[in-house]
Design a protein around this motif. Structure first.
Motif, PDB file in Angstrom:
ATOM      1  N   PRO A 291       0.813  -1.227   0.000  1.00 54.00           N
ATOM      2  CA  PRO A 291       0.000   0.000   0.000  1.00 54.00           C
ATOM      3  C   PRO A 291       0.841   1.270   0.000  1.00 54.00           C
ATOM      4  O   PRO A 291       1.832   1.382   0.715  1.00 54.00           O
ATOM      5  CB  PRO A 291      -0.811  -0.122   1.297  1.00 54.00           C
ATOM      6  N   THR A 292       0.431   2.187  -0.845  1.00 53.55           N
ATOM      7  CA  THR A 292       0.962   3.545  -0.860  1.00 53.55           C
ATOM      8  C   THR A 292      -0.235   4.492  -0.861  1.00 53.55           C
ATOM      9  O   THR A 292      -1.383   4.059  -1.030  1.00 53.55           O
ATOM     10  CB  THR A 292       1.831   3.798  -2.103  1.00 53.55           C
ATOM     11  N   LEU A 293       0.027   5.758  -0.700  1.00 48.75           N
ATOM     12  CA  LEU A 293      -1.070   6.722  -0.656  1.00 48.75           C
ATOM     13  C   LEU A 293      -1.872   6.697  -1.953  1.00 48.75           C
ATOM     14  O   LEU A 293      -3.113   6.681  -1.940  1.00 48.75           O
ATOM     15  CB  LEU A 293      -0.526   8.127  -0.397  1.00 48.75           C
ATOM     16  N   SER A 294      -1.185   6.673  -3.088  1.00 49.82           N
ATOM     17  CA  SER A 294      -1.889   6.683  -4.372  1.00 49.82           C
ATOM     18  C   SER A 294      -2.677   5.391  -4.578  1.00 49.82           C
ATOM     19  O   SER A 294      -3.793   5.418  -5.109  1.00 49.82           O
ATOM     20  CB  SER A 294      -0.890   6.882  -5.514  1.00 49.82           C
ATOM     21  N   ARG A 295      -2.114   4.264  -4.162  1.00 50.52           N
ATOM     22  CA  ARG A 295      -2.826   2.996  -4.329  1.00 50.52           C
ATOM     23  C   ARG A 295      -4.054   2.927  -3.431  1.00 50.52           C
ATOM     24  O   ARG A 295      -5.094   2.388  -3.825  1.00 50.52           O
ATOM     25  CB  ARG A 295      -1.884   1.830  -4.033  1.00 50.52           C
ATOM     26  N   ILE A 296      -3.945   3.466  -2.246  1.00 52.99           N
ATOM     27  CA  ILE A 296      -5.098   3.473  -1.346  1.00 52.99           C
ATOM     28  C   ILE A 296      -6.189   4.391  -1.887  1.00 52.99           C
ATOM     29  O   ILE A 296      -7.380   4.073  -1.831  1.00 52.99           O
ATOM     30  CB  ILE A 296      -4.672   3.911   0.070  1.00 52.99           C
ATOM     31  N   LEU A 297      -5.786   5.508  -2.449  1.00 56.40           N
ATOM     32  CA  LEU A 297      -6.771   6.470  -2.946  1.00 56.40           C
ATOM     33  C   LEU A 297      -7.457   5.996  -4.221  1.00 56.40           C
ATOM     34  O   LEU A 297      -8.644   6.286  -4.436  1.00 56.40           O
ATOM     35  CB  LEU A 297      -6.099   7.822  -3.198  1.00 56.40           C
ATOM     36  N   PHE A 298      -6.735   5.262  -5.067  1.00 54.85           N
ATOM     37  CA  PHE A 298      -7.272   4.956  -6.396  1.00 54.85           C
ATOM     38  C   PHE A 298      -7.561   3.474  -6.633  1.00 54.85           C
ATOM     39  O   PHE A 298      -8.072   3.118  -7.695  1.00 54.85           O
ATOM     40  CB  PHE A 298      -6.311   5.471  -7.475  1.00 54.85           C
ATOM     41  N   SER A 299      -7.248   2.609  -5.676  1.00 56.28           N
ATOM     42  CA  SER A 299      -7.618   1.198  -5.828  1.00 56.28           C
ATOM     43  C   SER A 299      -9.132   1.068  -5.695  1.00 56.28           C
ATOM     44  O   SER A 299      -9.766   1.771  -4.896  1.00 56.28           O
ATOM     45  CB  SER A 299      -6.926   0.343  -4.760  1.00 56.28           C
ATOM     46  N   TRP A 300      -9.686   0.151  -6.470  1.00 56.13           N
ATOM     47  CA  TRP A 300     -11.144  -0.011  -6.432  1.00 56.13           C
ATOM     48  C   TRP A 300     -11.507  -1.427  -6.842  1.00 56.13           C
ATOM     49  O   TRP A 300     -11.125  -1.893  -7.918  1.00 56.13           O
ATOM     50  CB  TRP A 300     -11.818   0.991  -7.370  1.00 56.13           C
ATOM     51  N   ASN A 301     -12.212  -2.110  -5.964  1.00 58.11           N
ATOM     52  CA  ASN A 301     -12.749  -3.435  -6.265  1.00 58.11           C
ATOM     53  C   ASN A 301     -14.238  -3.396  -5.933  1.00 58.11           C
ATOM     54  O   ASN A 301     -14.622  -3.474  -4.763  1.00 58.11           O
ATOM     55  CB  ASN A 301     -12.046  -4.509  -5.432  1.00 58.11           C
ATOM     56  N   PRO A 302     -15.090  -3.223  -6.941  1.00 56.25           N
ATOM     57  CA  PRO A 302     -16.506  -2.951  -6.665  1.00 56.25           C
ATOM     58  C   PRO A 302     -17.213  -4.088  -5.945  1.00 56.25           C
ATOM     59  O   PRO A 302     -17.249  -5.218  -6.430  1.00 56.25           O
ATOM     60  CB  PRO A 302     -17.097  -2.732  -8.066  1.00 56.25           C
ATOM     61  N   ASP A 303     -17.742  -3.782  -4.777  1.00 56.04           N
ATOM     62  CA  ASP A 303     -18.643  -4.691  -4.076  1.00 56.04           C
ATOM     63  C   ASP A 303     -20.050  -4.323  -4.539  1.00 56.04           C
ATOM     64  O   ASP A 303     -20.673  -3.395  -4.020  1.00 56.04           O
ATOM     65  CB  ASP A 303     -18.498  -4.527  -2.563  1.00 56.04           C
ATOM     66  N   ALA A 304     -20.541  -5.045  -5.539  1.00 55.60           N
ATOM     67  CA  ALA A 304     -21.763  -4.634  -6.233  1.00 55.60           C
ATOM     68  C   ALA A 304     -22.971  -4.577  -5.311  1.00 55.60           C
ATOM     69  O   ALA A 304     -23.851  -3.725  -5.485  1.00 55.60           O
ATOM     70  CB  ALA A 304     -22.040  -5.584  -7.400  1.00 55.60           C
ATOM     71  N   LEU A 305     -23.023  -5.466  -4.323  1.00 51.09           N
ATOM     72  CA  LEU A 305     -24.184  -5.476  -3.438  1.00 51.09           C
ATOM     73  C   LEU A 305     -24.227  -4.201  -2.602  1.00 51.09           C
ATOM     74  O   LEU A 305     -25.285  -3.569  -2.459  1.00 51.09           O
ATOM     75  CB  LEU A 305     -24.138  -6.712  -2.537  1.00 51.09           C
ATOM     76  N   PHE A 306     -23.083  -3.807  -2.058  1.00 53.31           N
ATOM     77  CA  PHE A 306     -23.028  -2.556  -1.307  1.00 53.31           C
ATOM     78  C   PHE A 306     -23.290  -1.366  -2.229  1.00 53.31           C
ATOM     79  O   PHE A 306     -24.050  -0.451  -1.887  1.00 53.31           O
ATOM     80  CB  PHE A 306     -21.662  -2.402  -0.632  1.00 53.31           C
ATOM     81  N   ILE A 307     -22.668  -1.378  -3.396  1.00 58.14           N
ATOM     82  CA  ILE A 307     -22.848  -0.265  -4.327  1.00 58.14           C
ATOM     83  C   ILE A 307     -24.309  -0.140  -4.734  1.00 58.14           C
ATOM     84  O   ILE A 307     -24.854   0.967  -4.847  1.00 58.14           O
ATOM     85  CB  ILE A 307     -21.946  -0.456  -5.562  1.00 58.14           C
TER      86      ILE A 307
END
Length: 627
Positions: free
Chosen positions: A320-336
């Motif tokens: 983890p880095t600041l940019s990876r934390i800010l821009f990583s995304w794995n959609p949890d479709a049920l929550f979304i």
């Protein structure tokens, strides 16, 4: 048993066909039950919260539908077990074998839950007489439908959370849409005229959810070029074409309703159109059942074992880095999906208020948006991604979901907005959606939950029940458990802060002094929990993080201690903010009370009558004279 084994087909095409038929009957019967309960709870008029005669008749439909669902769910367990064991059906009819399947195998547990839900609905739905009961049974039926989906072929997809979540949303929306059409077909013309306008609005939301979730699920399963040449993809395309046809028919319904008065509508032709729509839906359901019974195409040879994908459901992220934390995304479709629904309803409510000239403070909207964004970031964003692989990041996600985001949701006053914008009864006798919500808010159950002691126990007490038992490790192992854990964090935080700083209506007004005492208690309990976690010499995850072999976590115990420290820091700040907010609310409440007393005194003085203070002084003077 030997004769039965010899006479029944072995696991193969015949059993697979029987399994597909069983699934089709099960989904059809369960959707019929959903439609009956939906009509009883929301579409038909109630009589001061009690089900109408038409709604009571629909209970019979729900009973028979759930009875057929029981048969199909039982067959589904048997046929699934036969396919897994590659054995004749006769060999499956063994109590110990079936018991082991439904108690020890995850898929069997979900299928048994579905069977239990169907049985419960079948046995008890005929006893409901109020709208609230119909709503509860509708929820139970929906849960029973989606339970096996968490172990469907989508669960093996690379986009684990996206595939499972989108499939659950797809099936729930489809159940409401198809079930509603089924219920309309059962109603007589007079009842249909009452139910159609409300169902039309619901169907629009359901159609949007079906299209979006279906597209997302197809992308998750067929996200490589060669997949679109398979029979699986062809069936999906055909199903999509049928869905477009259904949307066109639905548009014709809405156009017909909007352009004419109810007295001018030809309900016979309307009924014929409903039957055509229902026939297409049944065929689309059959295609969906075939898709559920077959694995999607694979991009090639089976990949090597990957602990991250197998256990956590997503690839191992980089350090983890600041940019990876800010821009990583794995959609949890049920929550979304639930977040999008919440935002859509909130925005719709604000628009309704603005159109009729009422004011809604922009700060509430901003606060609600902040809460929604926090939940999304903690479940699908960077912290949500890294929470699967390190306890420290899990604790950050936990604090956002349970401590920070709920404050925004509470200050957004969603219940107040709902009470001001939800539709009222269509007649004087009907309670309506708004009346049902008011009744729920004033129920004994609501009064129990908003008790500050109960809210505190759920908010802080559940920390010990989760992290210092085997529950945490077990829930992290499955998508269902992880999802339910996150839902608990959000709901527990929302309940607690609603009781303490909420501006929504509360069945029991909690004195400000009691709120402050509860906040100090919460602060102390949370600090004790964090210290216990920081000083623990044993891992609380029971081996979950160890099996992931996260390369950027060198010492799991140190990471756990870090998580405890982060939880302490991130947990105390929101409580301090709530404490300050409570003091401010207390001061404002005192000022309002003072102004009220002053206005009352001025009004009484103008009328030549003594005010409360004068009466009290006179009472004291009387006591002095007696002494």
């Amino acid at each position: 048993m030997m004769f039965l084994a010899a006479s029944l087909p072995t696991s193969g095409p015949v059993v697979s066909a029987l399994s597909t038929v069983s699934k089709f009957l099960g989904i059809s019967a369960s959707i019929a039950a959903v439609g009956s309960l939906l009509a009883a709870a929301f579409l038909l008029e109630d009589e001061k919260g009690k089900l109408s005669a038409s709604a009571l008749r629909l209970r019979t439909v729900a009973t028979w539908s759930s009875g057929l669902w029981i048969i199909a769910a039982t067959g589904n367990i048997i046929f699934t077990l036969a396919n897994i064991l590659a054995s004749p059906l006769g060999a499956v009819f063994d109590f110990n074998t079936i018991k082991s399947f439904v108690t020890q195998i995850t898929l069997g547990q979900y299928q048994f839950f579905q069977l239990t839900a169907a049985t419960f609905v079948c046995l008890f739905v005929s006893r409901i007489h109020k709208v609230g009961g119909a709503i509860w049974f509708l929820a139970i039926t929906t849960l029973g439908i989606i339970a096996p989906l968490f172990q469907s072929h989508s669960a093996t997809s690379g986009s684990h959370a996206l595939a499972i979540g989108s499939l659950c949303i797809h099936v729930m929306a489809l159940s409401l849409w198809v079930g509603g059409i089924f219920a309309l077909a059962l109603l007589d013309p007079k009842e249909r005229a009452i139910a159609v306008p409300r169902f039309s609005s619901l169907a629009l939301w359901a159609v949007i959810a079906v299209v979006v979730s279906g597209s997302a699920n197809a992308w998750a399963r067929l996200n490589f070029a060669s997949a679109w040449h398979s029979s699986y993809a062809i069936v999906i395309i055909v199903k999509g074409v049928l869905t477009i046809g259904l949307i066109v028919i639905g548009y014709m319904h809405r156009k017909n309703l909007a352009s004419k008065k109810f007295s001018e509508i030809n309900w016979n032709k309307f009924y014929q159109l409903i039957m055509v729509e229902l026939s297409i839906m049944i065929f689309a359901l059959a295609l969906g059942t075939w898709l559920a019974s077959n694995k999607p195409p694979s991009p090639g040879a089976d990949p090597k074992f990957n602990a991250a994908i197998t256990v956590a459901g997503l690839p191992m992220p980089q350090q983890p880095t600041l940019s990876r934390i800010l821009f990583s995304w794995n959609p949890d479709a049920l929550f979304i999906g639930f977040l999008i629904l919440a935002v859509a309803l909130y925005v719709r409510g604000v628009v309704i208020l603005r159109r009729r000239g009422d004011r809604w403070h922009v700060g509430r909207t901003v606060a609600f948006a902040f809460g929604i964004a926090g939940i999304d970031f903690a479940t699908s964003g960077g912290f949500g991604v890294y929470a699967h692989f390190a306890f420290s990041y899990h604790m950050i996600s936990h604090m956002i979901l349970g401590m920070i985001a709920p404050i925004g949701l509470v200050l957004g006053a969603p219940i107040t907005l709902a009470l001001r914008t939800l539709p009222q009864g269509r007649t004087e006798a009907e309670r309506g959606v708004r009346g049902t919500l008011i009744s729920a808010l004033h129920s004994r159950l609501a009064g129990f939950w908003v008790n500050p002691v109960v809210a505190l126990l759920i908010f802080d007490g559940s920390l010990f029940g989760l992290y210092f038992t085997s529950l945490f490790g077990g829930m992290m192992q499955s998508h269902t458990g992880h999802f339910l854990m996150n839902v608990h964090f959000v709901l527990a935080g929302f309940l607690f802060f609603h009781v303490i700083i909420g501006i929504d209506p509360n069945p029991k007004r909690v004195p400000f002094l009691a709120r402050i005492v509860v906040l100090f208690a919460a602060m102390s309990i949370h600090a004790f929990f964090s210290v216990a976690l920081m000083s623990s010499t044993a891992l609380v995850d029971h081996g979950y993080f160890a099996q992931l072999h996260t390369p950027w976590v060198s010492d799991l115990l140190v990471d756990q201690h870090t998580g405890g420290a982060l939880g302490w820091a991130m947990g105390e700040i929101p409580i301090l903010i709530a404490l300050i907010a409570t003091f401010i609310q207390w001061v404002r409440d005192d000022k309002r009370e003072t102004k009220r007393i002053d206005r009352s005194a001025e009004r009484l003085a103008a009328m030549g009558q003594p005010d409360e203070l004068a009466e009290y002084n006179a009472y004291l003077a009387t006591l002095t004279q007696k002494d």
